[in-house]
Design an enzyme around this catalytic site. Structure first.
Site, PDB file in Angstrom:
ATOM      1  N   ARG A  78     -22.257 -53.374  20.080  1.00 34.44           N
ATOM      2  CA  ARG A  78     -23.324 -53.772  20.922  1.00 34.44           C
ATOM      3  C   ARG A  78     -22.921 -53.937  22.445  1.00 34.44           C
ATOM      4  O   ARG A  78     -22.017 -54.756  22.622  1.00 34.44           O
ATOM      5  CB  ARG A  78     -24.418 -54.904  20.436  1.00 34.44           C
ATOM      6  CG  ARG A  78     -25.335 -54.557  19.256  1.00 34.44           C
ATOM      7  CD  ARG A  78     -26.545 -53.483  19.699  1.00 34.44           C
ATOM      8  NE  ARG A  78     -27.341 -53.198  18.496  1.00 34.44           N
ATOM      9  CZ  ARG A  78     -27.231 -52.239  17.736  1.00 34.44           C
ATOM     10  NH1 ARG A  78     -26.104 -51.386  17.915  1.00 34.44           N
ATOM     11  NH2 ARG A  78     -27.906 -52.044  16.757  1.00 34.44           N
ATOM     12  N   GLU A  91     -28.579 -50.909  28.798  1.00 35.79           N
ATOM     13  CA  GLU A  91     -28.332 -49.733  28.059  1.00 35.79           C
ATOM     14  C   GLU A  91     -30.025 -49.240  28.270  1.00 35.79           C
ATOM     15  O   GLU A  91     -30.966 -49.898  28.013  1.00 35.79           O
ATOM     16  CB  GLU A  91     -28.280 -49.947  26.572  1.00 35.79           C
ATOM     17  CG  GLU A  91     -27.814 -48.880  25.815  1.00 35.79           C
ATOM     18  CD  GLU A  91     -27.414 -49.084  24.700  1.00 35.79           C
ATOM     19  OE1 GLU A  91     -27.876 -48.630  23.632  1.00 35.79           O
ATOM     20  OE2 GLU A  91     -26.185 -49.745  24.329  1.00 35.79           O
ATOM     21  N   HIS A 100     -24.932 -44.026  22.991  1.00 32.71           N
ATOM     22  CA  HIS A 100     -25.272 -44.765  21.845  1.00 32.71           C
ATOM     23  C   HIS A 100     -25.611 -43.837  20.770  1.00 32.71           C
ATOM     24  O   HIS A 100     -26.803 -43.822  20.176  1.00 32.71           O
ATOM     25  CB  HIS A 100     -26.470 -45.773  21.958  1.00 32.71           C
ATOM     26  CG  HIS A 100     -26.615 -46.833  21.231  1.00 32.71           C
ATOM     27  ND1 HIS A 100     -27.143 -48.014  21.323  1.00 32.71           N
ATOM     28  CD2 HIS A 100     -26.234 -46.940  19.710  1.00 32.71           C
ATOM     29  CE1 HIS A 100     -27.001 -48.839  20.127  1.00 32.71           C
ATOM     30  NE2 HIS A 100     -26.623 -47.984  19.220  1.00 32.71           N
TER      31      HIS A 100
HETATM   32  P1  NAP Z   1     -21.625 -56.203   9.001  1.00 34.83           P
HETATM   33  O1  NAP Z   1     -20.998 -55.361   7.692  1.00 34.83           O
HETATM   34  O2  NAP Z   1     -22.456 -57.301   8.706  1.00 34.83           O
HETATM   35  O3  NAP Z   1     -20.375 -56.673   9.374  1.00 34.83           O
HETATM   36  C1  NAP Z   1     -20.349 -57.489  10.623  1.00 34.83           C
HETATM   37  C2  NAP Z   1     -18.889 -58.160  10.714  1.00 34.83           C
HETATM   38  O4  NAP Z   1     -18.784 -58.928  11.980  1.00 34.83           O
HETATM   39  C3  NAP Z   1     -18.502 -59.195   9.473  1.00 34.83           C
HETATM   40  O5  NAP Z   1     -17.168 -59.153   9.203  1.00 34.83           O
HETATM   41  C4  NAP Z   1     -18.712 -60.475  10.201  1.00 34.83           C
HETATM   42  O6  NAP Z   1     -17.873 -61.636   9.741  1.00 34.83           O
HETATM   43  C5  NAP Z   1     -18.190 -60.120  11.568  1.00 34.83           C
HETATM   44  N1  NAP Z   1     -18.757 -61.148  12.722  1.00 34.83           N
HETATM   45  C6  NAP Z   1     -19.912 -61.878  12.732  1.00 34.83           C
HETATM   46  N2  NAP Z   1     -19.756 -62.772  13.743  1.00 34.83           N
HETATM   47  C7  NAP Z   1     -18.574 -62.653  13.960  1.00 34.83           C
HETATM   48  C8  NAP Z   1     -17.947 -63.350  15.349  1.00 34.83           C
HETATM   49  N3  NAP Z   1     -18.444 -64.351  15.997  1.00 34.83           N
HETATM   50  N4  NAP Z   1     -16.520 -63.161  15.502  1.00 34.83           N
HETATM   51  C9  NAP Z   1     -15.826 -62.071  14.796  1.00 34.83           C
HETATM   52  N5  NAP Z   1     -16.544 -61.285  14.037  1.00 34.83           N
HETATM   53  C10 NAP Z   1     -17.751 -61.858  13.545  1.00 34.83           C
HETATM   54  O7  NAP Z   1     -22.104 -55.138   9.879  1.00 34.83           O
HETATM   55  P2  NAP Z   1     -21.745 -53.653  10.131  1.00 34.83           P
HETATM   56  O8  NAP Z   1     -22.667 -52.797   9.080  1.00 34.83           O
HETATM   57  O9  NAP Z   1     -20.426 -53.139   9.975  1.00 34.83           O
HETATM   58  O10 NAP Z   1     -22.313 -53.318  11.549  1.00 34.83           O
HETATM   59  C11 NAP Z   1     -21.727 -53.899  12.489  1.00 34.83           C
HETATM   60  C12 NAP Z   1     -22.456 -53.838  14.012  1.00 34.83           C
HETATM   61  O11 NAP Z   1     -22.181 -52.590  14.268  1.00 34.83           O
HETATM   62  C13 NAP Z   1     -23.945 -53.965  13.828  1.00 34.83           C
HETATM   63  O12 NAP Z   1     -24.663 -55.282  13.687  1.00 34.83           O
HETATM   64  C14 NAP Z   1     -24.591 -53.215  14.934  1.00 34.83           C
HETATM   65  O13 NAP Z   1     -24.555 -53.897  16.225  1.00 34.83           O
HETATM   66  C15 NAP Z   1     -23.395 -52.206  15.173  1.00 34.83           C
HETATM   67  N6  NAP Z   1     -23.611 -50.700  14.844  1.00 34.83           N
HETATM   68  C16 NAP Z   1     -23.715 -49.872  15.945  1.00 34.83           C
HETATM   69  C17 NAP Z   1     -23.995 -48.506  15.996  1.00 34.83           C
HETATM   70  C18 NAP Z   1     -24.071 -47.718  17.007  1.00 34.83           C
HETATM   71  O14 NAP Z   1     -24.898 -46.550  16.840  1.00 34.83           O
HETATM   72  N7  NAP Z   1     -23.268 -47.683  18.018  1.00 34.83           N
HETATM   73  C19 NAP Z   1     -24.319 -48.141  14.461  1.00 34.83           C
HETATM   74  C20 NAP Z   1     -24.259 -49.029  13.387  1.00 34.83           C
HETATM   75  C21 NAP Z   1     -23.905 -50.443  13.664  1.00 34.83           C
HETATM   76  P3  NAP Z   1     -18.137 -62.360   8.547  1.00 34.83           P
HETATM   77  O15 NAP Z   1     -18.246 -61.624   7.586  1.00 34.83           O
HETATM   78  O16 NAP Z   1     -16.986 -63.276   8.514  1.00 34.83           O
HETATM   79  O17 NAP Z   1     -19.506 -63.110   9.090  1.00 34.83           O
END
Ligand code: NAP
Length: 307
Positions: free
Chosen positions: A225, A254, A273
């Site tokens: 993000r 954005e 995006h």
């Molecule tokens: P996820 O499986 O929930 O993984 C998120 C990770 O971030 C977890 O490992 C979590 O750690 C970690 N985290 C949370 N807070 C943190 C912090 N303060 N410092 C370091 N790490 C932290 O989510 P995901 O499915 O991989 O998606 C991740 C993000 O990608 C989404 O939230 C979204 O914003 C973004 N995204 C963007 C697009 C795009 O179109 N560009 C598409 C999809 C997703 P813990 O497990 O230790 O809590």
């Protein structure tokens, strides 16, 4: 039959399943509804299908007393006040898993494009700069053997790690639950890629302090993000050569206007995006978003509930 408001046309046939069961109004425009327009339409609705461009906040929920299910067409829910929805007993759905590989692919595409200066190369060809093979032109960074630092080691972070292993990279990661401490990761990474959610803890996580720790040869990739990176600090870091480059799928603000000063920074690649933007992924996101809303309206647990 419940009244539903869907804030944009979303791809794939699954939306028909919602329309078969409920009375669905789809916002027909290319641009999202303004907050006033969203409020006016939500005021009549029992179900909402929202996008990351819609602020689902306390004022919206207060203006929409009949809403009893919200389905967000994204895995991230930073556009939704989850606590406010929970206080009202409204389940909020999201669309995890199905977009993991598409987003990890884009992160890796950006990493490779940045390392090998693809945007510059393409501009040179079109600008008539390709006059011969030159030994010292467009020299980029070697990916094989480089160290990749992954911030956020969940679904997408791990999928990026799998790709990096195939490219012979050394992979470090940090997450709330462990891994390499962020400071060490910043200092060791040749490429830094962000995959944590946007929260109060991660807003501007990558700012002046982080850039100062990074190697001047390091490159940043952000497909998470926009506000996780402080845009003014990034602009400075690129102009001053504190880091060697950045590739962004997400920005702050954005969209990024074509005349935004950040776009004048060197060694910057920006795409609009498109992390989850493959046909199959977007269709599957629609299937999950519809399944979430149908379940929520029926008073059943959503297949993917974020609160
Ligand atoms: P996820 O499986 O929930 O993984 C998120 C990770 O971030 C977890 O490992 C979590 O750690 C970690 N985290 C949370 N807070 C943190 C912090 N303060 N410092 C370091 N790490 C932290 O989510 P995901 O499915 O991989 O998606 C991740 C993000 O990608 C989404 O939230 C979204 O914003 C973004 N995204 C963007 C697009 C795009 O179109 N560009 C598409 C999809 C997703 P813990 O497990 O230790 O809590």
């Amino acid at each position: 039959m419940a009244r539903c408001f869907d804030t944009r046309r979303i791809p794939g046939p699954a939306l028909d399943r919602l329309a078969d069961a409920h009375d669905v109004e789809v916002w027909p425009h290319r641009l999202p509804p303004t907050s006033e327009e969203l409020r006016a339409h939500a005021a009549e609705a029992e179900g909402l299908l929202t996008l990351l461009t819609d602020a689902v906040d306390e004022p919206l929920l207060a203006a929409a007393p009949e809403v009893r299910a919200i389905s967000n067409y994204a895995v991230g829910t930073d556009n939704v006040d989850l606590e406010a929805a929970t206080r009202r007993g409204i389940p909020v759905g999201n669309t995890p898993d199905v977009l993991t590989d598409a987003t990890a692919d884009l992160a890796f595409a950006l990493l490779l494009a940045l390392a090998r200066r693809l945007a510059e190369g393409e501009q040179d060809v079109r600008g008539g700069e390709w006059i011969t093979w030159e030994p010292d032109r467009a020299l980029g960074a070697e990916v094989t053997g480089a160290t990749l630092g992954i911030v956020g080691f969940g679904r997408i972070g791990r999928a990026v790690a799998r790709r990096a292993e195939g490219f012979g990279m050394e992979v470090l990661h940090t997450a709330r639950s462990g891994g390499t401490p962020l400071e060490e990761l910043l200092e060791r990474a040749d490429f830094l890629t962000l995959h944590c959610p946007l929260t109060e803890d991660t807003r501007h996580l990558i700012g002046d302090g982080a850039f100062a720790r990074m190697k001047p040869t390091a490159r940043l990739v952000n497909t998470a993000r926009g506000p996780i990176v402080d845009p003014a600090a990034l602009e400075r870091a690129l102009h001053e050569g504190t880091i060697a480059g950045a590739a962004l799928d997400v920005t702050d603000p954005e969209p990024l206007a074509a005349d935004h000063p950040l776009l004048r920074a060197p060694n910057l690649l920006v795409v609009p995006h498109i992390g989850s933007a493959t046909v199959r992924t977007r269709h599957r996101m629609t299937e999950i978003a519809v399944a979430n809303l149908l379940a929520g309206l029926a008073g059943e647990p959503m297949p993917h509930q974020a609160n």
